[in-house]
Motif scaffolding. Structure first.
Motif, PDB file in Angstrom:
ATOM      1  N   PRO A 500       0.795  -1.238   0.000  1.00 24.72           N
ATOM      2  CA  PRO A 500       0.000   0.000   0.000  1.00 24.72           C
ATOM      3  C   PRO A 500       0.819   1.276   0.000  1.00 24.72           C
ATOM      4  O   PRO A 500       0.359   2.306  -0.494  1.00 24.72           O
ATOM      5  N   ASN A 501       2.032   1.236   0.561  1.00 26.84           N
ATOM      6  CA  ASN A 501       2.834   2.450   0.682  1.00 26.84           C
ATOM      7  C   ASN A 501       3.654   2.685  -0.578  1.00 26.84           C
ATOM      8  O   ASN A 501       4.660   2.007  -0.823  1.00 26.84           O
ATOM      9  N   VAL A 502       3.211   3.643  -1.378  1.00 29.70           N
ATOM     10  CA  VAL A 502       3.855   3.921  -2.663  1.00 29.70           C
ATOM     11  C   VAL A 502       4.120   5.418  -2.785  1.00 29.70           C
ATOM     12  O   VAL A 502       3.241   6.248  -2.502  1.00 29.70           O
ATOM     13  N   THR A 503       5.334   5.749  -3.207  1.00 26.16           N
ATOM     14  CA  THR A 503       5.699   7.135  -3.508  1.00 26.16           C
ATOM     15  C   THR A 503       6.046   7.228  -4.985  1.00 26.16           C
ATOM     16  O   THR A 503       6.815   6.396  -5.490  1.00 26.16           O
ATOM     17  N   VAL A 504       5.477   8.210  -5.674  1.00 27.63           N
ATOM     18  CA  VAL A 504       5.838   8.469  -7.063  1.00 27.63           C
ATOM     19  C   VAL A 504       6.812   9.640  -7.064  1.00 27.63           C
ATOM     20  O   VAL A 504       6.463  10.757  -6.673  1.00 27.63           O
ATOM     21  N   ALA A 505       8.054   9.368  -7.456  1.00 25.64           N
ATOM     22  CA  ALA A 505       9.100  10.392  -7.430  1.00 25.64           C
ATOM     23  C   ALA A 505       8.808  11.471  -8.469  1.00 25.64           C
ATOM     24  O   ALA A 505       8.139  11.242  -9.475  1.00 25.64           O
ATOM     25  N   THR A 506       9.361  12.655  -8.224  1.00 30.56           N
ATOM     26  CA  THR A 506       9.218  13.757  -9.169  1.00 30.56           C
ATOM     27  C   THR A 506       9.840  13.381 -10.508  1.00 30.56           C
ATOM     28  O   THR A 506      10.943  12.847 -10.572  1.00 30.56           O
ATOM     29  N   ALA A 507       9.127  13.662 -11.575  1.00 28.17           N
ATOM     30  CA  ALA A 507       9.613  13.330 -12.912  1.00 28.17           C
ATOM     31  C   ALA A 507      10.825  14.187 -13.260  1.00 28.17           C
ATOM     32  O   ALA A 507      10.832  15.402 -13.035  1.00 28.17           O
ATOM     33  N   ASP A 508      11.854  13.558 -13.844  1.00 27.78           N
ATOM     34  CA  ASP A 508      13.037  14.293 -14.297  1.00 27.78           C
ATOM     35  C   ASP A 508      13.774  13.471 -15.344  1.00 27.78           C
ATOM     36  O   ASP A 508      13.364  12.359 -15.683  1.00 27.78           O
ATOM     37  N   THR A 509      14.852  14.027 -15.864  1.00 29.67           N
ATOM     38  CA  THR A 509      15.595  13.357 -16.934  1.00 29.67           C
ATOM     39  C   THR A 509      16.671  12.412 -16.417  1.00 29.67           C
ATOM     40  O   THR A 509      17.476  11.911 -17.204  1.00 29.67           O
ATOM     41  N   SER A 510      16.709  12.135 -15.117  1.00 30.79           N
ATOM     42  CA  SER A 510      17.678  11.169 -14.600  1.00 30.79           C
ATOM     43  C   SER A 510      17.218   9.735 -14.823  1.00 30.79           C
ATOM     44  O   SER A 510      17.964   8.796 -14.573  1.00 30.79           O
ATOM     45  N   VAL A 511      15.993   9.561 -15.287  1.00 30.80           N
ATOM     46  CA  VAL A 511      15.467   8.252 -15.650  1.00 30.80           C
ATOM     47  C   VAL A 511      15.156   8.314 -17.143  1.00 30.80           C
ATOM     48  O   VAL A 511      15.072   9.397 -17.727  1.00 30.80           O
ATOM     49  N   GLY A 512      14.996   7.175 -17.779  1.00 30.91           N
ATOM     50  CA  GLY A 512      14.766   7.151 -19.222  1.00 30.91           C
ATOM     51  C   GLY A 512      13.491   7.863 -19.638  1.00 30.91           C
ATOM     52  O   GLY A 512      12.580   8.105 -18.832  1.00 30.91           O
ATOM     53  N   SER A 513      13.399   8.168 -20.911  1.00 37.92           N
ATOM     54  CA  SER A 513      12.279   8.950 -21.430  1.00 37.92           C
ATOM     55  C   SER A 513      10.945   8.241 -21.230  1.00 37.92           C
ATOM     56  O   SER A 513      10.847   7.014 -21.299  1.00 37.92           O
ATOM     57  N   ALA A 514       9.908   9.053 -21.017  1.00 39.48           N
ATOM     58  CA  ALA A 514       8.532   8.550 -20.971  1.00 39.48           C
ATOM     59  C   ALA A 514       7.704   9.131 -22.100  1.00 39.48           C
ATOM     60  O   ALA A 514       6.497   8.920 -22.161  1.00 39.48           O
ATOM     61  N   GLY A 515       8.350   9.885 -22.988  1.00 34.88           N
ATOM     62  CA  GLY A 515       7.604  10.521 -24.058  1.00 34.88           C
ATOM     63  C   GLY A 515       6.748  11.662 -23.537  1.00 34.88           C
ATOM     64  O   GLY A 515       6.873  12.101 -22.394  1.00 34.88           O
ATOM     65  N   SER A 516       5.866  12.132 -24.374  1.00 37.34           N
ATOM     66  CA  SER A 516       5.047  13.296 -24.055  1.00 37.34           C
ATOM     67  C   SER A 516       3.747  12.899 -23.371  1.00 37.34           C
ATOM     68  O   SER A 516       3.177  11.850 -23.652  1.00 37.34           O
ATOM     69  N   SER A 517       3.283  13.775 -22.495  1.00 40.78           N
ATOM     70  CA  SER A 517       1.932  13.611 -21.945  1.00 40.78           C
ATOM     71  C   SER A 517       0.954  14.205 -22.941  1.00 40.78           C
ATOM     72  O   SER A 517       0.470  15.330 -22.800  1.00 40.78           O
ATOM     73  N   SER A 518       0.704  13.428 -23.971  1.00 39.70           N
ATOM     74  CA  SER A 518      -0.193  13.840 -25.051  1.00 39.70           C
ATOM     75  C   SER A 518      -0.670  12.580 -25.754  1.00 39.70           C
ATOM     76  O   SER A 518      -0.240  11.471 -25.423  1.00 39.70           O
ATOM     77  N   ALA A 519      -1.569  12.748 -26.713  1.00 32.93           N
ATOM     78  CA  ALA A 519      -2.108  11.621 -27.485  1.00 32.93           C
ATOM     79  C   ALA A 519      -2.772  10.581 -26.594  1.00 32.93           C
ATOM     80  O   ALA A 519      -2.847   9.412 -26.960  1.00 32.93           O
TER      81      ALA A 519
END
Length: 724
Positions: A500-519
């Protein structure tokens, strides 16, 4: 409804299928959420941009001396100060960082200023002396000789029919009108690079455009997502990113740039205005024989995503209907109007208004109802698009239309409450000339990127003990732009790992690309990546409970990429090809009251049926359908950037109108779940389709109330009240 064991477990965990609470909800409601415009750092200075007052002109000279003489001014930059490449662009590098020897639209950046106070920076920018030599501007797309893309679609060879209807249609320039103007903070780093905290939709592509212009390797340009106040496509393109970084590197101190509302209208792309000619041929009983279409899109001064917009308009140009013969010409051109690019449903929105207007005309010509004409021609699983692509997952359009038509209509107005009348409490009418109309609209939208784009996302998931209890951290570069993606990522992790305990880290370029928040793609591809990474972590639990596994093995971390099935470019001559990975459908019914003498419209009710494959978060999903419908309402009745001779006349929310809570009616929703077997959890992207179908439904309802043809949106009062 009886839950399965897995569904019960997900509910306890607030996992997939539950209306899990957004972690940013309370902060946003109370006004405490930190947006990009709230960024602050000790010692920072403020940047400002000087913009061209002309839509087309040569630059003969630039004198920065008057600005530099103002106390508090730290730097003034022109194109000569750009250390790397002078041009950038989302799909094609045709846009200068700062104007070099010409300007191509009103508002084009010419020079930058950094100063100790934002007002000083703006005053200094205004003091820069630029000598322009204005030249004729190309503002009518029909007169442009510069093409962004031409895409034909050809299928079949029969273009004669018993019933033929023709129409010419126009869609105005709509603004994304997000509530948080462009803002960011650039911080020079000790390694000679720069850290940029930015409100954007696409961190890695921002970086890939920034680095060459700054003369830096990509690893020295690090981006972190700041609080985003909406996007709707406009943040796919760069605005102040390069400018802030240039100033920060020049001064070796943090620089913040934050646009005001007026500058925001000039600082980002808009929805492409469109002019369209359509011809539909059918049998007497309403079966489509052919569709001809000529779609012209005004891309404005620079390319942006216009090529993809043209591709969407062409491939989806006949709508979700079975048509054996198709002849489409879709063209995007350059003009000296403001640049246009991505906006919710791009390309498909413009075509949808035209083909749905045509379906209403065809229904009238064949003596059929608006619902029946659509049911008779509706696609289903196994149908082919105009491009020849087979719809290989559920497409229950006929059923959706029947469900929509069976929804009870709102009762006729019987009260005299001014709030229920067109014009509202302005007391412009008391109901003497008010007529009611009902209209329908259907839309089909591609989900995820198309035409061979390498569309993928990356997720890193780490499970460890924190305070003796299992904890999961999910890290992606996917931009949360208000759509609830952070919540969904956490729901997926809870569902897959049972923690149940989940943290979503702040998005940044230190991890691989996720593409655009679009489409409408992030739940699909980033959701798929998070699920894959979680499954990899779970495998390393070796069948043990999470706590026991982490006590035995220590922290476990896995990174995974997720790609959807391949797509292919459209054939440049025939337009044939499997260009899309997934397709989504939404249908709307609109009920309106119209004062036919004053030209005022009140939308009484919107009803919608949408297939989403699998509901991940019911409350967030309903919010997306409501929001998309509201933007479609805006395009139908009020939203348009007024451009005259290349100049924007209404760059403010005083003059550019968007729907308020008083304009948005109650909505009835029926959400269907026909899983797509190729998609994670069977989901189908849901954010864009409502924007397509709500606009033609409202326009059709106004037509029904007035008897007017109404071939243009937004519908203006004079279109209704003046005789044809």
């Amino acid at each position: 409804m009886t839950r399965t064991a897995d569904e019960t477990a997900a509910a306890i965990l607030h996992g997939i299928g539950e209306s899990a609470r957004r972690p940013d909800a309370t902060l946003k409601v109370t006004g405490e959420f930190a947006y990009a415009s709230d960024l602050w750092l000790e010692g920072m200075v403020w940047g400002a941009t000087l913009r061209s007052p002309h839509p087309s002109a040569w630059i003969r000279s630039i004198d920065v001396g008057p600005a530099l003489r103002i106390p508090g001014v730290r730097a003034v930059l022109t194109h000569e100060d750009v250390p790397g490449e002078k041009y950038f662009g989302l799909e094609h590098k045709d846009q200068p960082v700062l104007a070099i020897d010409e300007v191509r639209y009103q508002g084009e950046p010419v020079a930058l200023v950094a100063a100790d106070h934002p007002e000083t920076a703006r005053r200094a920018a205004a003091a820069i002396e630029v000598v322009y030599e204005p030249r004729p501007a190309v503002t009518d797309p029909r007169e442009s000789q510069r093409f962004v893309r031409y895409q034909p679609v050809r299928r079949g060879d029969t273009f004669e029919a018993e019933v033929v209807v023709r129409g010419e249609y126009e869609v105005g320039m709509q603004d994304q009108a997000f509530l948080g103007p462009e803002a960011g903070l650039a911080v020079p780093a000790e390694d000679g690079g720069v850290d940029l905290y930015i409100a954007t939709q696409w961190l890695h592509v921002d970086r890939d455009q920034l680095a060459p212009c700054l003369g830096l390797p990509p690893e020295k340009v690090r981006l972190t997502l700041a609080g985003v106040g909406g996007a709707f496509g406009a943040r796919e393109d760069l605005s102040m990113q390069i400018h802030a970084c240039l100033l920060a590197l020049r001064l070796n101190r943090p620089v913040k740039i934050s646009y005001g509302r007026e500058e925001s209208f000039f600082g980002h792309v808009h929805r492409h205005p469109a002019r369209m000619r359509y011809e539909h041929g059918a049998t007497r009983d309403g079966r489509l024989v052919y569709v001809k279409a000529d779609i012209l899109l005004d891309g404005g001064a620079y390319c942006s995503s216009s090529r993809a917009v043209v591709g969407n308009a062409a491939s989806l140009g006949v709508g979700p209907y079975e048509v054996p013969n198709v002849h489409i010409d879709a063209t995007g051109v350059y003009t000296n109007n403001p640049p246009c690019g991505a906006m919710r449903g791009f390309g498909a929105v413009q075509a949808c208004y035209a083909y749905e207007s045509q379906m209403d005309r065809l229904a009238e010509a064949c003596g059929l109802s608006p619902v029946e004409i659509r049911v008779r021609n509706a696609v289903s699983q196994g149908s082919r698009l105009a491009t020849g692509q087979v719809i290989d997952s559920p497409a229950p359009l006929a059923d959706m239309l029947k469900r929509l038509a069976s929804m009870p209509l709102p009762p006729e107005r019987t009260d005299t409450d001014l709030r229920s009348l067109p014009g509202g409490v302005s007391q412009t009418t008391h109901g003497e000339s008010v007529r009611r109309g009902v209209g329908y609209g259907v839309g089909i939208k591609n989900i995820c990127f198309s035409e061979g784009f390498d569309d993928y996302s990356t997720a890193r998931v780490r499970a460890e003990l924190v305070g003796g209890e299992p904890h999961v951290t999910v890290h992606t570069a996917a931009a949360e732009v208000g759509q609830g993606l952070v919540t969904v990522q956490a729901q997926i992790a809870r569902t897959e790992l049972g923690i149940p305990n989940v943290t979503v880290a702040t998005a940044d370029t230190s991890v691989g690309s996720a593409g655009s928040s679009s489409a409408s793609r992030q739940s699909y591809v980033t959701g798929g990546a998070v699920r894959a990474a979680c499954q990899a972590v779970r495998e390393r639990f070796k069948g043990l409970p999470a706590k026991e596994a982490l006590e035995r093995f220590g922290p476990i971390e896995e990174t995974r990429e997720y790609r959807h099935r391949p797509t292919y470019p459209m054939d440049p001559v025939t337009g044939q090809g499997d260009s899309h990975t997934q397709l989504a459908l939404c249908v709307h019914r609109a009920v309106v009251d119209v004062d036919v003498e004053l030209g005022l419209v009140k939308v009484v009710e919107l009803a919608a049926v949408q297939d989403v494959g699998r509901i991940l978060n019911p409350q967030a999903l309903e919010g997306q359908i409501h929001g998309g419908s509201a933007q479609g309402l805006g395009l139908a009745l009020m939203e348009e950037i007024q451009v005259r001779d290349g100049r924007v006349l209404n760059p403010s929310f005083t003059d550019y109108l968007i729907p308020t809570i008083l304009d948005m009616p109650p909505m009835k929703l029926e959400i269907l779940e026909y899983p797509d077997p190729a998609a994670p959890y069977g989901l189908r992207g849901a954010g864009e389709p409502p924007t397509l179908s709500s606009t033609p439904a409202i326009a059709a309802a106004v037509r029904a109330a007035t008897g007017r043809r109404l071939t243009r949106v937004p519908v203006r009062p004079e279109d209704i009240a003046l005789s044809e």
